[in-house]
Design an enzyme around this catalytic site. Structure first.
Site, PDB file in Angstrom:
ATOM      1  CB  THR A  78      -0.885  -0.018   1.262  1.00  0.00           C
ATOM      2  OG1 THR A  78      -1.627  -1.243   1.254  1.00  0.00           O
ATOM      3  CG2 THR A  78      -1.839   1.163   1.303  1.00  0.00           C
ATOM      4  CG  LEU A 137      -4.541 -10.177   1.484  1.00  0.00           C
ATOM      5  CD1 LEU A 137      -4.273 -10.225   2.971  1.00  0.00           C
ATOM      6  CD2 LEU A 137      -3.642 -11.166   0.768  1.00  0.00           C
ATOM      7  NE  ARG A 138     -12.199 -10.209   4.142  1.00  0.00           N
ATOM      8  CZ  ARG A 138     -13.362 -10.861   4.113  1.00  0.00           C
ATOM      9  NH1 ARG A 138     -14.352 -10.475   4.875  1.00  0.00           N
ATOM     10  NH2 ARG A 138     -13.523 -11.931   3.344  1.00  0.00           N
ATOM     11  CB  CYS A 195      -4.405  -2.409   6.931  1.00  0.00           C
ATOM     12  SG  CYS A 195      -3.334  -3.616   6.130  1.00  0.00           S
TER      13      CYS A 195
HETATM   14  P1  NAD Z   1       5.043  -7.744   6.487  1.00  0.00           P
HETATM   15  O1  NAD Z   1       5.836  -6.877   7.350  1.00  0.00           O
HETATM   16  O2  NAD Z   1       4.309  -8.936   7.050  1.00  0.00           O
HETATM   17  O3  NAD Z   1       5.972  -8.317   5.312  1.00  0.00           O
HETATM   18  C1  NAD Z   1       6.916  -7.580   4.619  1.00  0.00           C
HETATM   19  C2  NAD Z   1       8.089  -8.537   4.338  1.00  0.00           C
HETATM   20  O4  NAD Z   1       8.960  -7.934   3.407  1.00  0.00           O
HETATM   21  C3  NAD Z   1       8.930  -8.838   5.580  1.00  0.00           C
HETATM   22  O5  NAD Z   1       9.020 -10.239   5.741  1.00  0.00           O
HETATM   23  C4  NAD Z   1      10.285  -8.199   5.267  1.00  0.00           C
HETATM   24  O6  NAD Z   1      11.381  -8.910   5.812  1.00  0.00           O
HETATM   25  C5  NAD Z   1      10.300  -8.274   3.752  1.00  0.00           C
HETATM   26  N1  NAD Z   1      11.188  -7.319   3.096  1.00  0.00           N
HETATM   27  C6  NAD Z   1      11.334  -5.994   3.340  1.00  0.00           C
HETATM   28  N2  NAD Z   1      12.232  -5.453   2.476  1.00  0.00           N
HETATM   29  C7  NAD Z   1      12.648  -6.465   1.668  1.00  0.00           C
HETATM   30  C8  NAD Z   1      13.541  -6.543   0.574  1.00  0.00           C
HETATM   31  N3  NAD Z   1      14.186  -5.473   0.125  1.00  0.00           N
HETATM   32  N4  NAD Z   1      13.748  -7.737  -0.017  1.00  0.00           N
HETATM   33  C9  NAD Z   1      13.108  -8.833   0.426  1.00  0.00           C
HETATM   34  N5  NAD Z   1      12.227  -8.822   1.447  1.00  0.00           N
HETATM   35  C10 NAD Z   1      12.000  -7.650   2.059  1.00  0.00           C
HETATM   36  O7  NAD Z   1       4.026  -6.797   5.739  1.00  0.00           O
HETATM   37  P2  NAD Z   1       2.579  -7.161   5.126  1.00  0.00           P
HETATM   38  O8  NAD Z   1       1.558  -7.199   6.194  1.00  0.00           O
HETATM   39  O9  NAD Z   1       2.703  -8.309   4.190  1.00  0.00           O
HETATM   40  O10 NAD Z   1       2.303  -5.835   4.292  1.00  0.00           O
HETATM   41  C11 NAD Z   1       2.989  -5.557   3.096  1.00  0.00           C
HETATM   42  C12 NAD Z   1       2.262  -4.428   2.392  1.00  0.00           C
HETATM   43  O11 NAD Z   1       0.958  -4.853   2.005  1.00  0.00           O
HETATM   44  C13 NAD Z   1       2.066  -3.175   3.234  1.00  0.00           C
HETATM   45  O12 NAD Z   1       2.177  -2.053   2.407  1.00  0.00           O
HETATM   46  C14 NAD Z   1       0.654  -3.324   3.729  1.00  0.00           C
HETATM   47  O13 NAD Z   1       0.050  -2.077   3.991  1.00  0.00           O
HETATM   48  C15 NAD Z   1      -0.020  -3.985   2.556  1.00  0.00           C
HETATM   49  N6  NAD Z   1      -1.211  -4.765   2.900  1.00  0.00           N
HETATM   50  C16 NAD Z   1      -1.221  -5.544   4.008  1.00  0.00           C
HETATM   51  C17 NAD Z   1      -2.346  -6.315   4.294  1.00  0.00           C
HETATM   52  C18 NAD Z   1      -2.400  -7.184   5.521  1.00  0.00           C
HETATM   53  O14 NAD Z   1      -3.487  -7.611   5.867  1.00  0.00           O
HETATM   54  N7  NAD Z   1      -1.311  -7.472   6.172  1.00  0.00           N
HETATM   55  C19 NAD Z   1      -3.465  -6.259   3.460  1.00  0.00           C
HETATM   56  C20 NAD Z   1      -3.408  -5.475   2.323  1.00  0.00           C
HETATM   57  C21 NAD Z   1      -2.269  -4.711   2.062  1.00  0.00           C
END
Ligand code: NAD
Length: 465
Positions: A122, A153-154, A273
């Protein structure tokens, strides 16, 4: 078809596993050594129903792999998804794009031929274009497009949400989308191919501009947060005037223009989020010189709500919790996840312990994830809900896991030392609780037990913490 996914967190891992299930070859790059080692052993570092079997079967089929070598992952990939975190930047509410730009830079340096660089994270409006500038600056000779493909996704139902989404939003700039009406650009063709299984089930796939797509994600989350803050305010009003928020939610939710989802009153929204995305939308609007008063109010209402929960609990406990044994059921911010980010349990459990309560906590999936967030002393982690309830003066429900719904009031009555039940998720029937002799309080519903009205906020009572 081959793609790469940068980031193996909730979104990266679920997207990767689901794309692999569509028959695509997916290489995931994960930077955290511990997380990567777990993934490579077939262990899933997060709790998400169905994800372990989906990951295992796609690893076995040779379609899903995990590594740290970005060059190997992007070689031959037609699309490269950036799915790294975008947490709030130090205190100011802006989305922190450090991880996104670091990933984009790594991708740019590693690419050997054309690919679409897709932001799944996001990200604020304009980020896609900034990524394009960065890649052009680093690799002026490289052919590429950027796309925005926000994820809706949720947690807890992530696989179903990905496989059967309400819609897929794909933002492209005019050229990547074909340049003129009727033409399909290279990036658009790749994105269509990627989501082909969803075309087949007639999921709406919406192609928009980059800017619209980036904003849609923030607007969607802010609207849902607004709905929650609205019903929470209505719950307080219900308590004051003797109405029932469940009846109210049903009464308004049956109106198709309103809809029944996200009308569950509770302790205020949390999670990974809504809190950060509402703040980021306010900053985006501020920088654009536009007002975002509804979102600002949503955030304020939610902050006040979370702060008032401590006082509500204190009041239901008769004003003090010192020396009381409080069973806390549910620690994660919602059921079916082990995610503790911004979970209401964190300030509440701290408050209870600071005020001298002995907390006995249980969560079906989040115990390990919860530990680092909760006080080091004063919390006992129990084996199940009944273990937590045994000998408790007070039972406090913070997360609506299904297994808590099944607990019988009479069983609780016989196990507990006291009879106070505070249900911040409204999972029990007030009449059944009253019948079992419990002093039951919930949110926005008439009390089962005569006593103080619950509607006064923490601020009014000077008890916020
Ligand atoms: P998260 O923190 O669970 O996962 C991010 C992962 O990326 C981590 O494991 C981190 O080690 C890895 N990472 C960071 N930099 C990296 C790099 N350069 N190379 C390789 N790996 C790297 O985050 P998330 O919850 O999956 O959220 C990710 C994005 O998706 C955010 O922007 C969030 O707002 C969005 N989002 C999340 C959800 C949710 O429910 N969690 C839903 C929709 C959107």
């Amino acid at each position: 078809m081959r793609i790469a996914v940068i980031g193996g967190g909730y979104v990266g891992l679920v997207s990767a596993a689901c794309f692999a299930e569509f028959g695509i070859e997916v290489a995931v790059v994960e930077a955290q050594a511990e997380r990567l080692a777990a993934l490579q052993k077939g262990e899933i570092p997060i709790y998400e129903p169905g994800l372990d079997t989906l990951v295992a079967s796609n690893i076995a089929a040779g379609r899903l792999s995990f590594g740290s070598d970005i060059a190997a992952a992007v070689a031959g990939a037609e699309a490269i998804f950036i799915a790294v975190g975008t947490p709030p930047r130090n205190g100011d509410g802006h989305a922190d794009l450090t991880y996104v730009f670091a990933a984009a830079e790594q991708v740019a340096r590693a690419m050997t031929g054309y690919a679409v660089i897709v932001t799944k994270s996001t990200v604020p409006v304009g980020t896609g274009r900034r990524i394009a500038e960065l890649v052009t600056r680093l690799r002026p000779e490289l052919g590429f497009d950027v796309a925005s493909n926000p994820e809706f996704l949720r947690e807890g139902s992530a696989i179903g949400d990905f496989m059967r989404p309400d819609r897929v939003v794909i933002g492209l700039d005019a050229e990547a989308a074909g340049g003129s009406p009727g033409k399909v650009g290279r990036a658009q063709e790749i994105m269509r191919r990627l989501y082909r299984p969803l075309y087949l089930i007639e999921a709406p796939i919406l192609f928009t501009s980059l800017e619209s797509s980036e904003l849609i994600k923030y607007a969607a989350n802010s609207f849902l947060a607004m709905k929650i803050s609205f019903i929470n305010e209505m719950a307080d009003l219900c308590e004051r005037v003797g109405a029932d928020v469940h009846e109210l939610a049903r009464g308004i939710g049956l109106d198709n223009r309103i809809g029944s989802k996200f009308l569950h009153a509770g302790p205020g929204y949390g999670g990974s989020c809504f809190p950060k995305d509402t703040l980021a939308l306010m900053r985006i609007a501020q920088e654009a010189g536009a007002s975002s008063r509804l979102v600002e109010a949503t955030v304020q209402v939610n902050e006040a709500r979370k702060a008032s929960m401590g006082a509500r609990i204190m009041s239901a406990c008769g004003g003090a919790v010192r020396g009381k044994r409080v069973a806390v059921l549910g620690l994660t911010f919602k059921p079916e996840t082990d995610d503790m980010r911004d979970a209401p349990s964190i300030p509440i459990v701290h408050r209870l312990v600071e005020n001298g309560a002995e907390v006995r906590a249980f969560d079906p999936a989040g115990m390990e994830a919860a530990r680092p967030h909760l006080p080091p002393r004063g919390v006992t982690y129990c084996t199940d809900a009944l273990d937590a309830a045994a000998g408790a003066d007070v039972l406090l429900v913070l997360t609506e896991w299904n297994e808590f719904r099944a607990l019988s009031p009479s069983r609780l009555r016989s196990l507990m030392r006291g009879r106070v039940v505070i249900d911040l998720r409204n999972i029990y029937d007030p009449a059944a609780m009253a019948e079992a002799g419990m002093a039951y309080s919930s949110i926005g519903r008439p009390r089962s037990h005569p006593g103080e009205p619950l509607g006064r906020t923490g601020t009014e009572q000077g008890l916020t913490g």
